[in-house]
Design a protein around this motif. Structure first.
Motif, PDB file in Angstrom:
ATOM      1  N   ASN A  97      -2.101   6.562  -2.557  1.00  0.00           N
ATOM      2  CA  ASN A  97      -3.286   5.823  -2.135  1.00  0.00           C
ATOM      3  C   ASN A  97      -3.670   4.752  -3.143  1.00  0.00           C
ATOM      4  O   ASN A  97      -4.818   4.653  -3.553  1.00  0.00           O
ATOM      5  CB  ASN A  97      -4.453   6.786  -1.897  1.00  0.00           C
ATOM      6  CG  ASN A  97      -5.506   6.170  -0.978  1.00  0.00           C
ATOM      7  OD1 ASN A  97      -5.226   5.211  -0.286  1.00  0.00           O
ATOM      8  ND2 ASN A  97      -6.688   6.742  -0.995  1.00  0.00           N
ATOM      9  N   ALA A  98      -2.679   3.960  -3.557  1.00  0.00           N
ATOM     10  CA  ALA A  98      -2.928   2.912  -4.551  1.00  0.00           C
ATOM     11  C   ALA A  98      -2.413   1.580  -4.047  1.00  0.00           C
ATOM     12  O   ALA A  98      -1.325   1.484  -3.488  1.00  0.00           O
ATOM     13  CB  ALA A  98      -2.246   3.260  -5.876  1.00  0.00           C
ATOM     14  N   LEU A  99      -3.209   0.531  -4.227  1.00  0.00           N
ATOM     15  CA  LEU A  99      -2.743  -0.824  -3.975  1.00  0.00           C
ATOM     16  C   LEU A  99      -1.760  -1.219  -5.068  1.00  0.00           C
ATOM     17  O   LEU A  99      -1.946  -0.890  -6.239  1.00  0.00           O
ATOM     18  CB  LEU A  99      -3.920  -1.791  -3.981  1.00  0.00           C
ATOM     19  CG  LEU A  99      -4.858  -1.745  -2.766  1.00  0.00           C
ATOM     20  CD1 LEU A  99      -6.133  -2.516  -3.079  1.00  0.00           C
ATOM     21  CD2 LEU A  99      -4.177  -2.315  -1.538  1.00  0.00           C
ATOM     22  N   LEU A 117      -8.380  -2.283 -10.464  1.00  0.00           N
ATOM     23  CA  LEU A 117      -8.809  -2.405  -9.074  1.00  0.00           C
ATOM     24  C   LEU A 117      -8.735  -1.063  -8.360  1.00  0.00           C
ATOM     25  O   LEU A 117      -9.655  -0.683  -7.625  1.00  0.00           O
ATOM     26  CB  LEU A 117      -7.945  -3.443  -8.357  1.00  0.00           C
ATOM     27  CG  LEU A 117      -8.202  -3.604  -6.853  1.00  0.00           C
ATOM     28  CD1 LEU A 117      -9.648  -4.022  -6.592  1.00  0.00           C
ATOM     29  CD2 LEU A 117      -7.229  -4.606  -6.248  1.00  0.00           C
ATOM     30  N   ASN A 118      -7.637  -0.329  -8.579  1.00  0.00           N
ATOM     31  CA  ASN A 118      -7.498   0.965  -7.919  1.00  0.00           C
ATOM     32  C   ASN A 118      -8.547   1.966  -8.390  1.00  0.00           C
ATOM     33  O   ASN A 118      -9.091   2.736  -7.593  1.00  0.00           O
ATOM     34  CB  ASN A 118      -6.080   1.514  -8.129  1.00  0.00           C
ATOM     35  CG  ASN A 118      -5.075   0.848  -7.208  1.00  0.00           C
ATOM     36  OD1 ASN A 118      -5.334   0.668  -6.020  1.00  0.00           O
ATOM     37  ND2 ASN A 118      -3.927   0.479  -7.751  1.00  0.00           N
ATOM     38  N   THR A 168      -4.247  -4.354 -11.659  1.00  0.00           N
ATOM     39  CA  THR A 168      -4.027  -3.491 -10.492  1.00  0.00           C
ATOM     40  C   THR A 168      -4.642  -2.120 -10.704  1.00  0.00           C
ATOM     41  O   THR A 168      -5.313  -1.574  -9.819  1.00  0.00           O
ATOM     42  CB  THR A 168      -2.518  -3.363 -10.210  1.00  0.00           C
ATOM     43  OG1 THR A 168      -1.955  -4.658 -10.008  1.00  0.00           O
ATOM     44  CG2 THR A 168      -2.267  -2.511  -8.975  1.00  0.00           C
ATOM     45  N   TRP A 202     -11.510   1.180  -9.453  1.00  0.00           N
ATOM     46  CA  TRP A 202     -12.767   0.729  -8.841  1.00  0.00           C
ATOM     47  C   TRP A 202     -12.840   1.133  -7.373  1.00  0.00           C
ATOM     48  O   TRP A 202     -13.875   1.608  -6.906  1.00  0.00           O
ATOM     49  CB  TRP A 202     -12.879  -0.782  -8.990  1.00  0.00           C
ATOM     50  CG  TRP A 202     -14.076  -1.353  -8.278  1.00  0.00           C
ATOM     51  CD1 TRP A 202     -15.371  -1.389  -8.706  1.00  0.00           C
ATOM     52  CD2 TRP A 202     -14.054  -1.986  -6.989  1.00  0.00           C
ATOM     53  NE1 TRP A 202     -16.169  -1.992  -7.768  1.00  0.00           N
ATOM     54  CE2 TRP A 202     -15.397  -2.374  -6.701  1.00  0.00           C
ATOM     55  CE3 TRP A 202     -13.048  -2.271  -6.059  1.00  0.00           C
ATOM     56  CZ2 TRP A 202     -15.738  -3.019  -5.513  1.00  0.00           C
ATOM     57  CZ3 TRP A 202     -13.393  -2.916  -4.883  1.00  0.00           C
ATOM     58  CH2 TRP A 202     -14.731  -3.277  -4.622  1.00  0.00           C
ATOM     59  N   ARG A 203     -11.740   0.958  -6.651  1.00  0.00           N
ATOM     60  CA  ARG A 203     -11.718   1.302  -5.220  1.00  0.00           C
ATOM     61  C   ARG A 203     -12.026   2.780  -4.999  1.00  0.00           C
ATOM     62  O   ARG A 203     -12.686   3.151  -4.027  1.00  0.00           O
ATOM     63  CB  ARG A 203     -10.351   0.990  -4.605  1.00  0.00           C
ATOM     64  CG  ARG A 203     -10.027  -0.479  -4.430  1.00  0.00           C
ATOM     65  CD  ARG A 203      -8.619  -0.661  -3.891  1.00  0.00           C
ATOM     66  NE  ARG A 203      -8.486  -0.075  -2.571  1.00  0.00           N
ATOM     67  CZ  ARG A 203      -7.650   0.918  -2.284  1.00  0.00           C
ATOM     68  NH1 ARG A 203      -6.896   1.466  -3.229  1.00  0.00           N
ATOM     69  NH2 ARG A 203      -7.564   1.378  -1.050  1.00  0.00           N
ATOM     70  N   HIS A 204     -11.522   3.620  -5.888  1.00  0.00           N
ATOM     71  CA  HIS A 204     -11.691   5.060  -5.719  1.00  0.00           C
ATOM     72  C   HIS A 204     -12.885   5.602  -6.502  1.00  0.00           C
ATOM     73  O   HIS A 204     -13.111   6.814  -6.521  1.00  0.00           O
ATOM     74  CB  HIS A 204     -10.409   5.777  -6.136  1.00  0.00           C
ATOM     75  CG  HIS A 204      -9.261   5.498  -5.219  1.00  0.00           C
ATOM     76  ND1 HIS A 204      -9.072   6.169  -4.037  1.00  0.00           N
ATOM     77  CD2 HIS A 204      -8.258   4.590  -5.304  1.00  0.00           C
ATOM     78  CE1 HIS A 204      -7.991   5.702  -3.437  1.00  0.00           C
ATOM     79  NE2 HIS A 204      -7.479   4.742  -4.185  1.00  0.00           N
ATOM     80  N   ARG A 205     -13.606   4.689  -7.164  1.00  0.00           N
ATOM     81  CA  ARG A 205     -14.791   5.078  -7.917  1.00  0.00           C
ATOM     82  C   ARG A 205     -14.483   6.182  -8.919  1.00  0.00           C
ATOM     83  O   ARG A 205     -15.212   7.173  -9.043  1.00  0.00           O
ATOM     84  CB  ARG A 205     -15.905   5.511  -6.955  1.00  0.00           C
ATOM     85  CG  ARG A 205     -16.333   4.402  -6.011  1.00  0.00           C
ATOM     86  CD  ARG A 205     -17.461   4.840  -5.100  1.00  0.00           C
ATOM     87  NE  ARG A 205     -17.832   3.750  -4.183  1.00  0.00           N
ATOM     88  CZ  ARG A 205     -18.794   3.853  -3.270  1.00  0.00           C
ATOM     89  NH1 ARG A 205     -19.472   4.993  -3.141  1.00  0.00           N
ATOM     90  NH2 ARG A 205     -19.071   2.840  -2.482  1.00  0.00           N
ATOM     91  N   SER A 248       0.491   0.889 -11.540  1.00  0.00           N
ATOM     92  CA  SER A 248      -0.599   0.768 -10.566  1.00  0.00           C
ATOM     93  C   SER A 248      -1.773   1.674 -10.885  1.00  0.00           C
ATOM     94  O   SER A 248      -2.819   1.579 -10.243  1.00  0.00           O
ATOM     95  CB  SER A 248      -0.080   1.102  -9.167  1.00  0.00           C
ATOM     96  OG  SER A 248       0.262   2.484  -9.081  1.00  0.00           O
ATOM     97  N   TYR A 299       0.844  -1.200   0.000  1.00  0.00           N
ATOM     98  CA  TYR A 299       0.000   0.000   0.000  1.00  0.00           C
ATOM     99  C   TYR A 299       0.873   1.241   0.000  1.00  0.00           C
ATOM    100  O   TYR A 299       1.790   1.368   0.801  1.00  0.00           O
ATOM    101  CB  TYR A 299      -0.885   0.004   1.244  1.00  0.00           C
ATOM    102  CG  TYR A 299      -1.879   1.138   1.249  1.00  0.00           C
ATOM    103  CD1 TYR A 299      -2.996   1.102   0.426  1.00  0.00           C
ATOM    104  CD2 TYR A 299      -1.691   2.251   2.055  1.00  0.00           C
ATOM    105  CE1 TYR A 299      -3.915   2.129   0.430  1.00  0.00           C
ATOM    106  CE2 TYR A 299      -2.605   3.291   2.057  1.00  0.00           C
ATOM    107  CZ  TYR A 299      -3.720   3.218   1.255  1.00  0.00           C
ATOM    108  OH  TYR A 299      -4.622   4.244   1.246  1.00  0.00           O
TER     109      TYR A 299
END
Length: 227
Positions: free
Chosen positions: A9-11, A77-78, A74, A80-83, A48, A4
């Motif tokens: 703020n990215a996986l 996903l990032n 990746t 999607w996580r942050h919309r 990422s 992390y």
């Protein structure tokens, strides 16, 4: 297990380039660009997706590309996580965006000179190894990015001073762009460069004095297509 990065703020999953000083420097340069919401931005070699997320937060219409399947997963996903609505494609540099044009193109390509180029970089090394002169990907970007810029559009590239910024400037100017170095930062050597100090000294890219070769200069080059 994913790591992390608080800075962006990215996986980041194993095998994907993690945001580092070069990412931060390019993000600073992007922050200085006064593009409007809805501007079309391309993040080539997104990794990422960190820079794509930065641009999307400002309301840009962002497209991201990477040759690595893991990087594409990746970045998706990032986003999607942050919309955040980022279009992410797998492909080699500009292949997935042929026929399109952009207001800003971001590039943090592989740029580390590498001693063994017989088979080309593989696996994780594709994120940093770039041939004996560090320009294996840089020269392709200098050739292929300018036609994708809209009038007034801007290309932002970050790379090491070991990879000849003068050549980048010359190639972009020859393509009709106004190009200049707009950011510089010295950073401590990471594991890759520490492992290659001897070879880099032999090639004249580092001074012989051991005490003087523990830092690398990063540069951001800004190239603008005239209106």
């Amino acid at each position: 297990m994913p790591g992390y990065s608080r800075a962006v703020n990215a996986l980041v999953f194993l095998g994907v380039y993690a945001p580092q000083d070069d990412t931060a420097l390019l993000a600073e340069a992007l922050a200085g660009e006064p593009f409007e919401p809805g501007a079309r931005i391309l993040d080539v070699g997104t990794g990422s997706g960190a820079l794509a997320l930065v641009a999307a937060r400002r309301g840009a219409e962002v497209t991201a590309v990477d040759v690595s399947r893991r990087a594409v997963w990746t970045a998706r996903l990032n986003a999607w996580r942050h919309r955040l609505p980022v279009r992410i494609h797998r492909g080699n540099l500009f292949g997935p965006v042929r026929g399109r044009s952009f207001d800003v193109i971001l590039a943090n390509p592989p740029y580390v000179p590498a001693p063994d180029t017989r088979r080309g970089p593989r696996g994780r090394r594709r994120a940093w190894d770039a041939g004996r002169d560090g320009r294996l990907v840089l020269d392709r970007i200098c050739r292929d990015a300018p036609p994708l810029l809209r009038p007034g559009g801007v290309l932002l590239i970050v790379h090491s001073a070991l990879s000849d910024p003068g050549s980048t400037l010359d190639r972009l100017r020859a393509a009709g762009l106004k190009a200049a170095v707009v950011r510089r930062r010295w950073i401590a050597f990471g594991p890759v460069l520490r492992s290659r100090r001897g070879w880099l000294r032999e090639r004249g890219l580092l001074p012989v004095d051991d005490a003087a070769d523990e830092k690398e200069e990063l540069v951001v080059i800004r190239a603008e297509r005239p209106l």
